[in-house]
Design a protein around this motif. Structure first.
Motif, PDB file in Angstrom:
ATOM      1  N   GLU A  33       2.654   2.119 -19.488  1.00 33.79           N
ATOM      2  CA  GLU A  33       4.069   1.906 -18.843  1.00 33.79           C
ATOM      3  C   GLU A  33       4.761   3.276 -18.148  1.00 33.79           C
ATOM      4  OE1 GLU A  33       6.662   0.317 -21.745  1.00 33.79           O
ATOM      5  OE2 GLU A  33       5.759  -1.506 -21.702  1.00 33.79           O
ATOM      6  N   LEU A  34       4.100   4.257 -18.793  1.00 36.64           N
ATOM      7  CA  LEU A  34       4.862   5.538 -18.097  1.00 36.64           C
ATOM      8  C   LEU A  34       4.205   5.669 -16.642  1.00 36.64           C
ATOM      9  CD1 LEU A  34       6.400   8.044 -19.096  1.00 36.64           C
ATOM     10  CD2 LEU A  34       4.344   9.348 -19.448  1.00 36.64           C
ATOM     11  N   VAL A  35       2.956   5.643 -16.395  1.00 37.41           N
ATOM     12  CA  VAL A  35       2.392   5.747 -15.141  1.00 37.41           C
ATOM     13  C   VAL A  35       3.076   4.696 -14.141  1.00 37.41           C
ATOM     14  CG1 VAL A  35       0.269   5.934 -13.767  1.00 37.41           C
ATOM     15  CG2 VAL A  35       0.336   6.581 -16.185  1.00 37.41           C
ATOM     16  N   LEU A  36       2.984   3.489 -14.857  1.00 37.85           N
ATOM     17  CA  LEU A  36       3.354   2.171 -14.097  1.00 37.85           C
ATOM     18  C   LEU A  36       4.992   2.634 -13.460  1.00 37.85           C
ATOM     19  CD1 LEU A  36       3.222  -0.709 -12.829  1.00 37.85           C
ATOM     20  CD2 LEU A  36       4.126  -1.388 -15.164  1.00 37.85           C
ATOM     21  N   ASN A  37       5.935   3.149 -14.301  1.00 34.35           N
ATOM     22  CA  ASN A  37       7.153   3.537 -13.905  1.00 34.35           C
ATOM     23  C   ASN A  37       7.390   4.443 -12.946  1.00 34.35           C
ATOM     24  OD1 ASN A  37       8.165   1.343 -15.630  1.00 34.35           O
ATOM     25  ND2 ASN A  37       8.606   2.726 -17.151  1.00 34.35           N
ATOM     26  N   TYR A  38       6.566   5.683 -12.999  1.00 39.73           N
ATOM     27  CA  TYR A  38       6.553   6.512 -12.000  1.00 39.73           C
ATOM     28  C   TYR A  38       6.216   5.908 -10.820  1.00 39.73           C
ATOM     29  CZ  TYR A  38       4.985  10.504  -9.447  1.00 39.73           C
ATOM     30  OH  TYR A  38       4.777  11.530  -8.635  1.00 39.73           O
ATOM     31  N   ALA A  39       5.051   4.903 -10.829  1.00 36.29           N
ATOM     32  CA  ALA A  39       4.431   4.289  -9.472  1.00 36.29           C
ATOM     33  C   ALA A  39       5.681   3.396  -8.703  1.00 36.29           C
ATOM     34  CB  ALA A  39       3.328   3.599  -9.865  1.00 36.29           C
ATOM     35  N   LYS A  40       6.227   2.863  -9.909  1.00 36.89           N
ATOM     36  CA  LYS A  40       7.398   1.865  -9.141  1.00 36.89           C
ATOM     37  C   LYS A  40       8.665   2.710  -8.413  1.00 36.89           C
ATOM     38  CE  LYS A  40       7.197  -2.302 -12.224  1.00 36.89           C
ATOM     39  NZ  LYS A  40       7.649  -3.025 -13.348  1.00 36.89           N
ATOM     40  N   ASP A  41       8.872   3.669  -9.117  1.00 39.08           N
ATOM     41  CA  ASP A  41       9.607   4.722  -8.496  1.00 39.08           C
ATOM     42  C   ASP A  41       9.520   5.052  -7.273  1.00 39.08           C
ATOM     43  OD1 ASP A  41      10.590   6.563 -11.414  1.00 39.08           O
ATOM     44  OD2 ASP A  41      11.373   4.592 -10.550  1.00 39.08           O
ATOM     45  N   LEU A  42       8.274   5.445  -7.110  1.00 36.35           N
ATOM     46  CA  LEU A  42       7.673   5.690  -5.556  1.00 36.35           C
ATOM     47  C   LEU A  42       7.631   4.460  -4.685  1.00 36.35           C
ATOM     48  CD1 LEU A  42       4.448   7.926  -6.386  1.00 36.35           C
ATOM     49  CD2 LEU A  42       6.835   8.938  -5.576  1.00 36.35           C
ATOM     50  N   GLY A  43       7.625   3.241  -5.342  1.00 37.29           N
ATOM     51  CA  GLY A  43       7.562   2.281  -4.559  1.00 37.29           C
ATOM     52  C   GLY A  43       6.022   1.895  -4.072  1.00 37.29           C
ATOM     53  N   VAL A  44       5.174   1.991  -4.738  1.00 41.75           N
ATOM     54  CA  VAL A  44       3.717   1.487  -4.096  1.00 41.75           C
ATOM     55  C   VAL A  44       3.330   0.710  -4.913  1.00 41.75           C
ATOM     56  CG1 VAL A  44       3.627   3.896  -3.092  1.00 41.75           C
ATOM     57  CG2 VAL A  44       2.813   3.730  -5.629  1.00 41.75           C
ATOM     58  N   VAL A  45       3.620   0.106  -6.028  1.00 38.77           N
ATOM     59  CA  VAL A  45       2.892  -0.888  -6.660  1.00 38.77           C
ATOM     60  C   VAL A  45       2.734  -2.181  -5.944  1.00 38.77           C
ATOM     61  CG1 VAL A  45       3.206  -2.259  -8.846  1.00 38.77           C
ATOM     62  CG2 VAL A  45       3.701   0.366  -8.762  1.00 38.77           C
TER      63      VAL A  45
END
Lengths: 482, 64
Positions: A438-450
């Motif tokens: 979840e940590l990595v996923l949220n970081y990626a979501k903040d970047l908007g690349v998921v």
């Protein structure tokens, strides 16, 4: 209580600004001021801006002193304030409108200053020139100097010449895809077509092939086509060391000339004389021979800034107004009442033509023909809007204009092409714990690349651009844990 | 934690089944993600699109 805004109000949604305006705002303000020294340029630009902007200019034209902003704003109904602000903004970007700020200290001994009162004024050069244009003053020949030995040119001959030149260009573009070899336009025109991305040369040689942008260009109305080419010409002119003000001034002068009169080339600058050959190739002017000291504009030139049709459309079939000739039936059959080879060639792009008569072309819209057009880069919306703009007046009694079945089927054929979508990137899985994931996923979501995620599998997919940042994030975390 | 490079394919369920059947002959699927997504090898994308189009054309009929 403020009145509710109606979303469908035509006044609230601004019309598309002319493409030339978008080009002009990119130019530096000094260039624009030099351009406004000629009355014909001011008049032409006046014609190109939106009605609200025209009204603002006319309001301020005959005033000597600047007007406070609040006075002008009092004229505006609250609903339309946004439109008014946009008009002001666009006029100031064109350097037509100046917003002057006026500070005056209340009392010299105190440090307070009065609230600044912004004032509106027209650009003085623009103001003088536009006044000259309207009242007919000034002798700088900016509207063209008529030739002394004035033989009235035959308007039909001029129209025929313009039509022939223009259609040669378009015909060349259309037939390049089908392997026929029509007459090719001059090298200058070919260079322009290549430069604007409408055609390209896959290998060295003279065979230019049409691109998908070129196909879309073919379906536009003649005004839009003409201006697209001219803007390309303007952009190229700076590379060829031609003064852009001269080029623009000449184009605007042409747009204010009278059809059928001859004008002399005496007052033209060197740049403008060089432009004469190019304009002859596009069909904008006519000269008896290239060394002639006179020229006369064709209808393409005189309607540059007006809304009347730039070309006389085929008059051989007199049924109905000149621009509607296509009848589309619910069984996908098309009947086009035309004998113009260019229109037939454009139809051939997405219709499978079956029969040809002296005044009629019959064909049907099939899956193959539409797929061929889609593969060439034409979209379903363009096909449908082309059919709608050129619909025969007999079709007007149908509501809606085109049969819904045919419209929907063309769109479905387009969707068929898009069944599979693909994206490059990286899949991240095998996370040791849900918290990690979840940590990595949220970081990626903040970047908007998921692009895809699945919590059950503890995996997600991100784009290539995100990979570098995600990798650094994970590595910093790993080092932090140790 | 693993990061695998590849191409994400988004499609409807029917197309996905066709692709799974195609995979029997030429292996290009790295991972089956869910009903609408597949991960395939990056350089095989063009071939997959071409083969899919050929397969789908088999289901269409024309009057001519």
């Amino acid at each position: 209580m403020p009145a509710p805004t109606e979303p469908d109000d035509p006044l609230l949604t601004p019309a598309q600004p002319h493409t030339l305006i978008a080009f002009l705002v990119k130019e530096p303000k000094t260039t624009l001021s030099r351009l406004y020294q000629r009355p014909s340029s001011c008049l032409s630009i006046f014609r190109l801006v939106s009605p609200l902007e025209r009204q603002l200019i006319m309001n301020l034209l005959w005033l000597e002193a600047p007007v406070p902003l609040s006075t002008m704003a009092a004229w505006v109904v609250r609903q339309y304030k946004k439109v008014y602000d946009e008009a002001l903004h666009s006029l100031s970007r064109l350097n037509i409108l100046h917003i002057l700020q006026d500070k005056q200290p209340l009392n010299p001994t105190q440090d307070e200053v009065a609230p600044t009162e912004d004032k509106l004024a027209l650009n003085p050069t623009f103001k003088t020139s536009l006044r000259q244009a309207i009242t007919g003053g000034g002798t700088n020949g900016s509207f063209g100097v008529p030739a002394e030995k004035d033989e009235k040119r035959d308007i039909e001959a001029l129209d025929g010449y313009a039509l022939e030149r223009w259609e040669t260009i378009l015909h060349y573009m259309v037939s390049s895809g089908t392997g026929q070899q029509p007459a090719s336009p001059s090298p200058g025109v070919l260079a322009l077509l290549k430069g604007s991305g409408l055609m390209m040369a896959p290998q060295q040689g003279h065979n230019l092939r049409i691109t998908s942008k070129g196909f879309q260009f073919l379906l536009y109305p003649p005004h839009a086509q003409l201006w697209q080419l001219l803007i390309q010409y303007l952009e190229k002119s700076t590379a060829r060391h031609m003064d852009i003000v001269d080029v623009l001034a000449f184009l605007f002068m042409l747009s204010t000339m009278e059809l059928g009169r001859e004008y002399s080339i005496e007052n033209l600058s060197k740049t403008q004389t060089a432009m004469l050959t190019d304009l002859r190739d596009y069909g904008l002017i006519w000269q008896r021979k290239s060394s002639s000291r006179r020229f006369s504009p064709t209808r393409l030139a005189t309607t540059l800034t007006s809304s009347s049709p730039p070309l006389p459309t085929a008059t051989s079939v007199s049924s109905g107004p000149k621009d509607g000739f296509i009848v589309l039936e619910t069984n996908y059959r098309i009947y086009a009442y035309t004998d113009n080879p260019l229109q037939t060639a454009v139809l051939n792009l997405f219709v499978s033509l079956k029969y040809r008569f002296p005044n009629l072309v019959v064909g049907s819209i099939t899956r193959e023909s539409v797929k061929k057009a889609l593969n060439n880069g034409i979209s379903a919306d363009q096909i449908i809007s082309y059919l709608m703009t050129h619909a025969h007046p007999q079709m007007r009694k149908n509501n809606p204009l085109l049969p819904v079945t045919v419209q929907d089927q063309i769109r479905l054929w387009e969707l068929e092409k898009n069944r599979l979508k693909s994206e490059d990137g990286f899949l991240y899985n095998d996370f040791t714990s849900l918290a990690d994931y979840e940590l990595v996923l949220n970081y990626a979501k903040d970047l908007g690349v998921v692009l895809w995620e699945n919590a059950a599998k503890r995996a997600f997919f991100a784009t290539i651009d995100g990979h570098a940042s995600i990798k650094t994030f994970i590595e910093t975390r790993k080092r932090a844990l140790i | 934690m693993r990061a695998t490079k590849g191409v994400l394919l988004t499609c409807d369920a029917a197309v996905k089944q066709i692709l799974l059947a195609m995979n029997e002959k030429q292996f290009f699927i790295i991972d089956d993600l869910d009903d609408n997504h597949l991960l395939i090898k990056a350089d095989m994308e063009y071939m997959v699109r071409r083969e899919l189009e050929v397969e789908l054309e088999k289901n269409t009929y024309s009057l001519e």
